[in-house]
Design a protein around this motif. Sequence first.
Motif, PDB file in Angstrom:
ATOM      1  N   CYS A 435       0.783  -1.105   0.086  1.00  0.00           N
ATOM      2  CA  CYS A 435      -0.079  -0.058  -0.041  1.00  0.00           C
ATOM      3  C   CYS A 435       0.803   1.295  -0.176  1.00  0.00           C
ATOM      4  CB  CYS A 435      -0.904   0.194   1.121  1.00  0.00           C
ATOM      5  SG  CYS A 435      -0.197  -0.134   2.889  1.00  0.00           S
ATOM      6  N   ALA A 436       2.293   1.029  -0.323  1.00  0.00           N
ATOM      7  CA  ALA A 436       2.904   2.400  -0.315  1.00  0.00           C
ATOM      8  C   ALA A 436       2.660   3.019  -1.450  1.00  0.00           C
ATOM      9  CB  ALA A 436       4.594   1.859  -0.635  1.00  0.00           C
ATOM     10  N   GLN A 460      11.700   9.873  -4.002  1.00  0.00           N
ATOM     11  CA  GLN A 460      11.916   8.547  -3.558  1.00  0.00           C
ATOM     12  C   GLN A 460      11.215   8.290  -2.157  1.00  0.00           C
ATOM     13  OE1 GLN A 460      13.520   6.011  -5.228  1.00  0.00           O
ATOM     14  NE2 GLN A 460      13.653   7.447  -6.766  1.00  0.00           N
ATOM     15  N   TRP A 461      10.587   9.549  -1.389  1.00  0.00           N
ATOM     16  CA  TRP A 461      10.006   9.316  -0.256  1.00  0.00           C
ATOM     17  C   TRP A 461       8.617   8.608  -0.248  1.00  0.00           C
ATOM     18  CZ3 TRP A 461      10.977  13.054   4.143  1.00  0.00           C
ATOM     19  CH2 TRP A 461      12.248  13.457   4.139  1.00  0.00           C
ATOM     20  N   ARG A 462       8.359   7.714   0.494  1.00  0.00           N
ATOM     21  CA  ARG A 462       7.187   6.947   0.612  1.00  0.00           C
ATOM     22  C   ARG A 462       6.285   6.871   1.937  1.00  0.00           C
ATOM     23  NH1 ARG A 462       7.583   1.137  -1.849  1.00  0.00           N
ATOM     24  NH2 ARG A 462       9.105   1.146  -0.195  1.00  0.00           N
ATOM     25  N   LYS A 463       5.191   6.393   1.691  1.00  0.00           N
ATOM     26  CA  LYS A 463       4.531   6.369   3.015  1.00  0.00           C
ATOM     27  C   LYS A 463       3.306   5.206   2.820  1.00  0.00           C
ATOM     28  CE  LYS A 463       3.800   9.591   5.929  1.00  0.00           C
ATOM     29  NZ  LYS A 463       3.424  10.886   6.892  1.00  0.00           N
ATOM     30  N   PHE A 471      -2.201  -4.669   8.714  1.00  0.00           N
ATOM     31  CA  PHE A 471      -3.403  -4.276   9.806  1.00  0.00           C
ATOM     32  C   PHE A 471      -3.646  -2.891   9.860  1.00  0.00           C
ATOM     33  CE2 PHE A 471      -0.484  -7.723  11.195  1.00  0.00           C
ATOM     34  CZ  PHE A 471      -1.254  -8.807  11.090  1.00  0.00           C
ATOM     35  N   GLY A 472      -3.534  -2.291   8.533  1.00  0.00           N
ATOM     36  CA  GLY A 472      -3.882  -0.910   8.408  1.00  0.00           C
ATOM     37  C   GLY A 472      -2.925   0.158   8.914  1.00  0.00           C
ATOM     38  N   SER A 473      -1.674  -0.189   9.401  1.00  0.00           N
ATOM     39  CA  SER A 473      -0.552   0.520   9.965  1.00  0.00           C
ATOM     40  C   SER A 473      -0.034   1.311   8.660  1.00  0.00           C
ATOM     41  CB  SER A 473       0.173  -0.212  10.739  1.00  0.00           C
ATOM     42  OG  SER A 473       1.023  -1.093  10.077  1.00  0.00           O
ATOM     43  N   GLY A 474       0.284   0.593   7.752  1.00  0.00           N
ATOM     44  CA  GLY A 474       1.180   1.333   6.721  1.00  0.00           C
ATOM     45  C   GLY A 474       2.652   0.697   6.524  1.00  0.00           C
ATOM     46  N   PHE A 475       2.821  -0.172   7.638  1.00  0.00           N
ATOM     47  CA  PHE A 475       4.173  -0.756   7.815  1.00  0.00           C
ATOM     48  C   PHE A 475       4.051  -2.408   7.813  1.00  0.00           C
ATOM     49  CE2 PHE A 475       4.525   3.446   9.936  1.00  0.00           C
ATOM     50  CZ  PHE A 475       5.557   3.990   9.471  1.00  0.00           C
ATOM     51  N   LEU A 476       5.024  -2.889   7.335  1.00  0.00           N
ATOM     52  CA  LEU A 476       5.031  -4.572   7.411  1.00  0.00           C
ATOM     53  C   LEU A 476       6.589  -4.890   7.358  1.00  0.00           C
ATOM     54  CD1 LEU A 476       3.515  -6.907   6.672  1.00  0.00           C
ATOM     55  CD2 LEU A 476       4.139  -6.637   4.371  1.00  0.00           C
ATOM     56  N   GLY A 526      12.934   5.703   0.688  1.00  0.00           N
ATOM     57  CA  GLY A 526      11.684   5.030   0.928  1.00  0.00           C
ATOM     58  C   GLY A 526      11.436   3.970   1.555  1.00  0.00           C
ATOM     59  N   ILE A 527      12.336   3.662   2.279  1.00  0.00           N
ATOM     60  CA  ILE A 527      12.178   2.298   3.156  1.00  0.00           C
ATOM     61  C   ILE A 527      11.301   2.497   4.541  1.00  0.00           C
ATOM     62  CG2 ILE A 527      13.702   0.683   4.723  1.00  0.00           C
ATOM     63  CD1 ILE A 527      15.839   1.243   3.001  1.00  0.00           C
ATOM     64  N   THR A 528      11.571   3.775   5.170  1.00  0.00           N
ATOM     65  CA  THR A 528      10.887   3.957   6.438  1.00  0.00           C
ATOM     66  C   THR A 528      10.369   5.364   6.400  1.00  0.00           C
ATOM     67  OG1 THR A 528      10.653   3.940   8.785  1.00  0.00           O
ATOM     68  CG2 THR A 528      12.645   4.604   7.867  1.00  0.00           C
ATOM     69  N   THR A 529       9.714   5.888   7.421  1.00  0.00           N
ATOM     70  CA  THR A 529       9.346   7.130   7.377  1.00  0.00           C
ATOM     71  C   THR A 529       9.957   8.305   8.684  1.00  0.00           C
ATOM     72  OG1 THR A 529       7.472   6.900   9.103  1.00  0.00           O
ATOM     73  CG2 THR A 529       6.904   6.576   6.848  1.00  0.00           C
ATOM     74  N   VAL A 530       9.638   9.549   8.738  1.00  0.00           N
ATOM     75  CA  VAL A 530      10.493  10.416   9.458  1.00  0.00           C
ATOM     76  C   VAL A 530       9.950   9.964  10.865  1.00  0.00           C
ATOM     77  CG1 VAL A 530      10.630  12.861  10.305  1.00  0.00           C
ATOM     78  CG2 VAL A 530      11.130  12.228   7.736  1.00  0.00           C
ATOM     79  N   GLN A 531       8.473   9.625  11.045  1.00  0.00           N
ATOM     80  CA  GLN A 531       7.618   9.358  12.134  1.00  0.00           C
ATOM     81  C   GLN A 531       8.334   8.257  12.860  1.00  0.00           C
ATOM     82  OE1 GLN A 531       6.139  10.511   9.317  1.00  0.00           O
ATOM     83  NE2 GLN A 531       6.072  12.597  10.056  1.00  0.00           N
ATOM     84  N   GLU A 532       8.524   7.341  11.912  1.00  0.00           N
ATOM     85  CA  GLU A 532       9.121   6.094  12.542  1.00  0.00           C
ATOM     86  C   GLU A 532      10.337   6.083  13.051  1.00  0.00           C
ATOM     87  OE1 GLU A 532       9.040   1.842  13.332  1.00  0.00           O
ATOM     88  OE2 GLU A 532       7.521   3.457  13.254  1.00  0.00           O
TER      89      GLU A 532
END
Length: 560
Positions: A435-436, A460-463, A471-476, A526-532
Amino acid sequence: MTSASPLRSVWHQLKNREITCEEALQLLVDRDGTVTLSLLDPDVSHRFLREFPDRSSLPPVIPLLLWQNCFYLGSPVPLSLEAIRCMGDRTLTEIRIIPIADKSHANCYRTQRLNSTSQLNAQPFVNPLTGEQEQEDIIEITSELLSRAADQIGRIRTIISGALRNRASDIHLEPTPEGLRIRYRIDGILRDITMLPLEISRRAIVALKVMADMDIADSRRPQDARIGEQYTTGHDASGLGLDMRVSTLPCVGGEKAVIRLLPRQNPFSCMEELGFTDRTLAIYKSWLQQPQGVVIFTGPTGSGKTSTLYTSLQAIATEFVNVVTVEDPVEYILPRITQTQVHEAAGMTFAAGLRAILRQDPDIIMVGEIRDHETAETAVRAALTGHLVLTTLHTNDAVSAIPRLKDIGPDPGLLSDALLGVVAQRLVRKICPHCAEPYTPTEEDLRALGIDWADTDPTQWRKGRGCARCFGSGFLGREAIIEMLNVDDRIRQLIYEGTMTQLHHYLGEIGFDSFRVAAIAKVSQGITTVQEVLRVLPHSAMNRRYPEREAKARMQVVNG
């Protein structure tokens, strides 16, 4: 939803003449075609399915009722008259088809399959109509399976199976005024799964303590135990080994239990998949090829140190070397490696184990953790006498390992000679590939990383948007974010006679592979996000800057 006593099936009520056949069907299947699985009777399924030893010959049907020599079958697809006639001939009954929803058929298929084996079941769910693997509704399926469990141990095994299927590392069973809350830790984040009713909360904890061979009469002190089990995945019919570390803790409302799941099969693949950049991986591999020295891994509990350590040991454990470990506890059994476990009550401490290992003609030694002066001194001296020593330490970052080791007490001169390098790491969740979507960084994102537009490629940034698979989190899944301190001659000198201020100044000059550099690279690729990144990294890691050469180092990392 689970209950203290199983609901009476609709078929049972029908046989007792409490309801009519039409009312029974209305209770079982609503207007949308959703089947209330908890009201189905397993005896109806058994009587129908026993006539079909080869289930593959059956069309997609669910036995709903058997009444007056007629089987009422639910099906998500229209069936041909020939298929209906064949089923009637085989069962010697009339067959009537009730339309049901695809989802109800899939859920029934899953619960029948999961209840058909006594082993823990970690097989991924397959859509019975398409044959494709799909993500389960973890909350709905767990609640449904718990409602069908025969006893408390069955409930615990159902909870463990659900955790295995959904990549959970830990299971939390927490007493509350409403009941026993069940939570899974998936990709490092706890998620509410279900709530067992209050009246069975205590019995569920007792059942777990029975499985773990704990003292069920003592609920006033913490207890720890280990359970060995087998589980199936669909790829290995013989079953795979699973170790579970169980910990109980007295608390308000009863006892809390936590289960750490440790599959015995090798979960580690290769070092290239751990999260190192090309630059830091080349340096790290050069350390592992050294005949002697100390390599330290640092980070809090759950930061992936064990995964990195075990993957490294597997890479270097060949027939030509003797690899010995002392751990607390041994989490995974590795081939070609002698593993020993700390047992402090018997006098088997890290220091005692390390001294014994040195009499076993080792080439490579892994010490689970340096906790005291004796262990640190012995590890350093082992490195100086011709052994490669891998160990762990608890510090916030790689540089902090230096004053921490000095504080524990090895002679700084010996430490500076023995130390090859320090790896500090954290685990960040990876953006879900299913879902990226592209994401344009904001000024706040850039300010959090301390960079300008010119320092990154925003294309290259993704979310992750959030989907069923994540599970609706956007992370796997997760990947390590790594800070590496490569000990050269100048750093050895600073360890021996310098200050931390001088060390930080020198690291700025050489383009230190800091957490911040690695974080910027992970986000920019694009591997992870700033918030993470901000969630897992210590505050000091993002605020400490090495401006002299940091930009150059960052570009080297981003460009590989």
